[in-house]
Motif scaffolding. Structure first.
Motif, PDB file in Angstrom:
ATOM      1  N   GLY B  98       0.831  -1.206   0.000  1.00  0.00           N
ATOM      2  CA  GLY B  98       0.000   0.000   0.000  1.00  0.00           C
ATOM      3  C   GLY B  98       0.862   1.252   0.000  1.00  0.00           C
ATOM      4  N   LEU B  99       1.901   1.238   0.847  1.00  0.00           N
ATOM      5  CA  LEU B  99       2.813   2.381   0.907  1.00  0.00           C
ATOM      6  C   LEU B  99       3.576   2.529  -0.402  1.00  0.00           C
ATOM      7  CD1 LEU B  99       4.289   2.017   4.513  1.00  0.00           C
ATOM      8  CD2 LEU B  99       2.729   3.793   3.697  1.00  0.00           C
ATOM      9  N   ALA B 100       4.005   1.379  -0.951  1.00  0.00           N
ATOM     10  CA  ALA B 100       4.775   1.415  -2.195  1.00  0.00           C
ATOM     11  C   ALA B 100       3.951   2.009  -3.325  1.00  0.00           C
ATOM     12  CB  ALA B 100       5.235   0.001  -2.574  1.00  0.00           C
ATOM     13  N   PHE B 101       2.656   1.729  -3.326  1.00  0.00           N
ATOM     14  CA  PHE B 101       1.797   2.286  -4.369  1.00  0.00           C
ATOM     15  C   PHE B 101       1.780   3.811  -4.301  1.00  0.00           C
ATOM     16  CE2 PHE B 101      -2.383   3.901  -5.675  1.00  0.00           C
ATOM     17  CZ  PHE B 101      -2.394   3.483  -6.991  1.00  0.00           C
ATOM     18  N   GLY B 102       1.588   4.339  -3.087  1.00  0.00           N
ATOM     19  CA  GLY B 102       1.592   5.790  -2.921  1.00  0.00           C
ATOM     20  C   GLY B 102       2.913   6.390  -3.365  1.00  0.00           C
TER      21      GLY B 102
END
Lengths: 320, 315
Positions: B98-102
Motif C-alpha cells: 500500500g505504501l509502495a503504491f503511494g
C-alpha cells in the motif's frame, strides 16, 4: 526557433490533430457522415468550447478559474427557472442568467484583485459557494427551458449546425477586440508581466476584473447552451466542466503562465477533447474505464507539448 | 522593528479560530466540551493533518498535487484486498505494498513535473482521473472487498493511555516533516525553489531531485493516509479520498503557506488541519443540508484567507 514559428507550428499541429480525430470519428460512427451526426458532435463540442473560452480569459491574465464549473451549474439552474414563457420573459431570463454569470466572475475578480488571494484557492472557495447555491436552488435536475429556442439553436441551418455558426461568430467577436482594443491588450500585457504592465500605466486591476467577469459571462453562455441542449437545469454538471475547460486550454497550447494565446486555440483544444470522448464511445471502450482514458489523453497531450523542455539545448531556458 | 513572536501570528489566529468554534459549539450545540468529543476530533484531524503535511511539501515548491484523493483510495484498496487474503505471508505484505503504491504514484508525478516541466496541476489532475478510471474498472460497481490488517486498525482506531493512536502517528509524522523542512538541505531547497528555481539552478544545486523527492513523499503520505482510513472504516470504498481534496488544500493555505511556494511554516499547517476539522465537524453537527454546509465552509475559508492577506499587507 522564434516564438512566431512555434505558435504557427502549434496551431498547425492542433488543426491536423482535430481533422484526423474527426475523420476517425466519422469513419467509426455507425451512421457515417450526416447532418445529424455532425450536429450532435458540434453541440457537444460547442458546450465545452464556450467553457474553454471562459477559462481562457482567466488564464491569459495568469490566473485560473476552478469555480467555472460551479458558475456553469449555478447559471444553468437559474436558466431552468427563467428561460421560458413569452418572448419577453425569455429575453429577460437570458439577460438575468448572463448577468448572474458576470456577477459570479466579477466576485472572483474582486477576491483575487482586492482580497489578494491567489486565484487557485480563491476560486476553489468561491466554487464551493456557487456550487452550494446551485444545489440549494435546485437539489435535483429539473425545470423547464423554452424548447422552440432550444431547437433553433441546436439544429442546423441548411446542413450547417447552428451551434457551429454561433461559435464562429463568438470567436470573431472576441478574437479581434482582444488584439485591437486597449482592454484586450491590457489583459495580455498583465498576463505577460504584471509589473511591466503596471509600470507602463496599464490599469492592472481593471484588466483582471474584466478578465474574470468575461469568464463568468462565458460560463453563463455555456450554461445557457447546456440548457438548450438538455432542456433542464442540473446542479451537478460543474466538476466535469472545470477539469475539461482547463484540459482544453492546455491541449490547445495556451500556456497556463499567461500573456499569450488565442481563443481559437482553446476552442480547438475543446473540440479535440470532445471528439476523443465521442470516439471512445463508439470504439467500444468500457464506460467504466472512461475516466482512465480521459486522463491518459490529457497526460499524453500535455506530454507531447512538453517535449520541447527535454530537447532544449540551454538548460537555463527550462527554468524561465 | 517590532518584536518577533516565537510563533507566526497567523498560527495564533487559527488557534483562536479553533477555540471560538469549540466555545460556540459547546454553548449552542452541546457535547463540545467533553474530552471524548475533543479526542475524537484529534483522531479525525490526524488523517487530514498527514495529508496536509504531504501537500505542504509540494506547495512549498510552488507546485500542487491534486492526485492524492485517488492515490489514497488506491492504497486503501490494495491494503484491504491483500489484507483480506487467506495466506498470512500475503497479509504481511499488505501495508508495504500500500505504501509502495503511494510512493510510486508520487515518484511518477515528481519525475514528470521535474523533467518534462509540465504544470503540476494539470498533470496530477490527469493522474487522478486515470487512477479513478483504473479503480472503478477494476472494482466494477461493487464495493471493494476484504479487510484491513490488525496493525492498521490499531493505528487508526486504537488509543494509548487515552490518546488516539492516529493522533500520535500524526505527531510522529509532524516531527519528521518538521525536521525535513527545518533541519535538512532538502528543506532549505524546498523554500529556495519555491522562491526562485532558476537561482537555485544557477547556484549549482539540482532542483529536479528536490522536486522528485517532494512529490514522492507527498505520494507516500497520501498512501499512508489511505491505509489508515482503510483501518478506520475497516474497508476501502470508491471516492473515499474525494472529501479530503478541498479541506487539505484549505488547511495548508489557511496555515499561511503561499500557494505560489517559497513561504510557509509547518505549525500553521498543523493548526490549519485542526481548524478545518473542527469547522467541518461543527457544521456537520448542526442539522443543515450538505449544500448549506458547503457554502458556509467556502465563505469562512475565503474570509480567513482575505483576513490573513490583509494582515500581511499591513505588516
Amino acid at each position: 526557433m522564434t516564438g512566431m514559428d512555434r505558435r504557427r507550428r502549434r496551431l498547425l499541429l492542433v488543426v491536423v490533430a482535430l481533422v484526423v480525430l474527426f475523420a476517425a470519428f466519422i469513419l467509426t460512427h455507425p451512421r457515417g457522415f450526416s447532418v445529424y451526426v455532425v450536429t450532435i458532435w458540434a453541440n457537444q463540442g460547442v458546450l465545452l468550447a464556450l467553457a474553454a473560452i471562459a477559462q481562457f480569459f482567466v488564464v491569459i491574465v495568469r490566473g485560473i478559474d476552478l469555480s467555472i464549473g460551479s458558475i456553469i451549474a449555478l447559471t444553468n439552474v437559474a436558466a431552468s427557472y427563467l428561460v421560458f414563457g413569452t418572448p419577453g420573459e425569455i429575453a429577460f431570463g437570458i439577460v438575468v442568467v448572463l448577468a448572474l454569470g458576470v456577477l459570479c466572475g466579477f466576485l472572483n475578480g474582486l477576491v483575487v484583485v482586492f482580497g489578494r488571494v491567489e486565484p487557485i484557492v480563491a476560486t476553489l472557495a468561491t466554487g464551493a459557494i456557487y456550487g452550494g447555491i446551485a444545489l440549494l436552488w435546485r437539489p435535483i435536475p429539473g425545470g423547464e427551458i423554452d424548447d422552440t429556442l432550444g431547437d433553433l439553436l441546436t439544429y442546423d441551418v441548411n446542413g450547417v449546425p447552428t451551434s457551429l455558426i454561433v461559435l464562429v461568430v463568438v470567436l470573431v467577436a472576441i478574437s479581434i477586440p482582444l488584439r485591437r482594443t486597449r482592454i484586450g491588450l491590457s489583459m495580455l500585457a498583465v498576463g505577460s508581466s504584471e509589473q511591466s504592465a503596471f509600470l507602463t500605466g496599464i490599469q492592472v486591476r481593471v484588466a483582471k476584473l474584466v478578465a474574470y467577469s468575461l469568464a463568468g459571462l462565458f460560463g453563463a453562455l455555456t450554461a445557457l447552451y447546456i440548457a438548450f441542449v438538455t432542456l433542464t437545469g442540473d446542479p451537478a454538471i460543474g466538476p466535469a466542466y472545470t477539469l475539461n475547460s482547463i484540459a482544453a486550454v492546455v491541449l490547445g497550447g495556451v500556456p497556463l503562465t499567461g500573456g499569450v494565446g488565442a481563443p481559437l486555440l482553446a476552442v480547438l483544444g475543446a473540440l479535440i477533447l470532445k471528439t476523443i470522448s465521442s470516439l471512445m464511445f463508439f470504439t467500444g471502450i468500457p464506460p467504466l474505464a472512461q475516466s482512465f482514458f480521459e486522463g491518459l489523453v490529457l497526460a499524453v497531450a500535455i506530454g507531447i507539448g512538453a517535449i520541447d523542455a527535454l530537447r532544449s539545448r540551454s538548460k537555463l531556458k527550462v527554468y524561465e | 522593528m517590532p518584536k518577533r513572536l516565537p510563533v507566526d501570528p497567523s498560527v495564533l489566529l487559527i488557534l483562536a479560530g479553533c477555540v471560538i468554534i469549540v466555545a460556540v459549539g459547546g454553548i449552542f450545540i452541546g457535547n463540545f466540551f467533553t474530552s471524548a468529543y475533543l479526542l475524537q476530533q484529534l483522531q479525525i484531524a490526524s488523517f487530514l493533518g498527514i495529508l496536509a503535511a504531504g501537500a505542504m511539501l509540494v506547495i512549498l515548491l510552488g507546485h500542487i498535487d491534486l492526485s492524492f484523493p485517488w492515490t489514497l483510495t488506491g492504497s486503501a484498496i490494495i491494503v484491504t484486498t491483500i489484507g483480506g487474503a487467506t495466506s498470512s505471508w500475503l497479509q504481511d505484505l499488505a501495508i508495504p505494498l500500500g505504501l509502495a503504491f503511494g510512493l510510486l504514484i508520487g515518484l511518477i508525478n515528481g519525475v514528470v513535473v521535474a523533467k518534462l516541466r509540465i504544470p503540476s496541476m494539470v498533470w496530477t489532475l490527469a493522474v487522478n482521473s486515470m487512477l479513478l478510471g483504473i479503480a472503478i474498472y477494476y472494482q466494477g460497481e461493487h464495493r471493494p472487498q476484504g479487510q484491513a490488517p490488525e496493525l492498521v486498525k490499531t493505528l487508526a482506531v486504537g488509543s494509548t493511555f487515552g490518546v488516539p493512536n492516529a493522533f500520535l502517528t500524526w505527531v510522529a509524522v509532524s516531527a519528521a516533516v518538521l525536521w525535513l523542512i527545518r533541519g535538512t538541505r532538502f528543506g532549505r531547497l524546498l523554500f529556495a525553489i519555491g522562491n526562485n528555481e532558476k537561482a537555485v539552478f544557477l547556484a549549482g544545486a539540482r532542483p529536479e531531485r528536490t522536486i522528485i523527492l517532494a512529490f514522492a513523499l507527498a505520494g507516500l503520505l497520501a498512501g499512508f493516509v489511505g491505509i489508515l482510513l482503510a483501518g478506520y472504516a475497516n474497508q476501502a470504498y470508491q471516492g473515499m479520498g474525494n472529501p479530503y481534496l478541498m479541506p487539505t488544500i484549505a488547511a495548508v493555505v489557511i496555515g499561511g503557506t503561499s500557494i505560489l511556494g517559497g513561504r510557509g511554516n509547518y505549525a500553521g499547517t498543523f493548526a490549519g488541519a485542526l481548524f478545518v476539522t473542527l469547522l467541518l465537524s461543527a457544521l456537520s453537527v448542526i442539522q443543515i443540508s450538505e449544500a448549506t454546509r458547503q457554502i458556509i465552509f467556502g465563505v469562512l475559508i475565503l474570509a480567513m484567507l482575505i483576513l490573513d492577506g490583509l494582515r500581511r499587507r499591513d505588516a
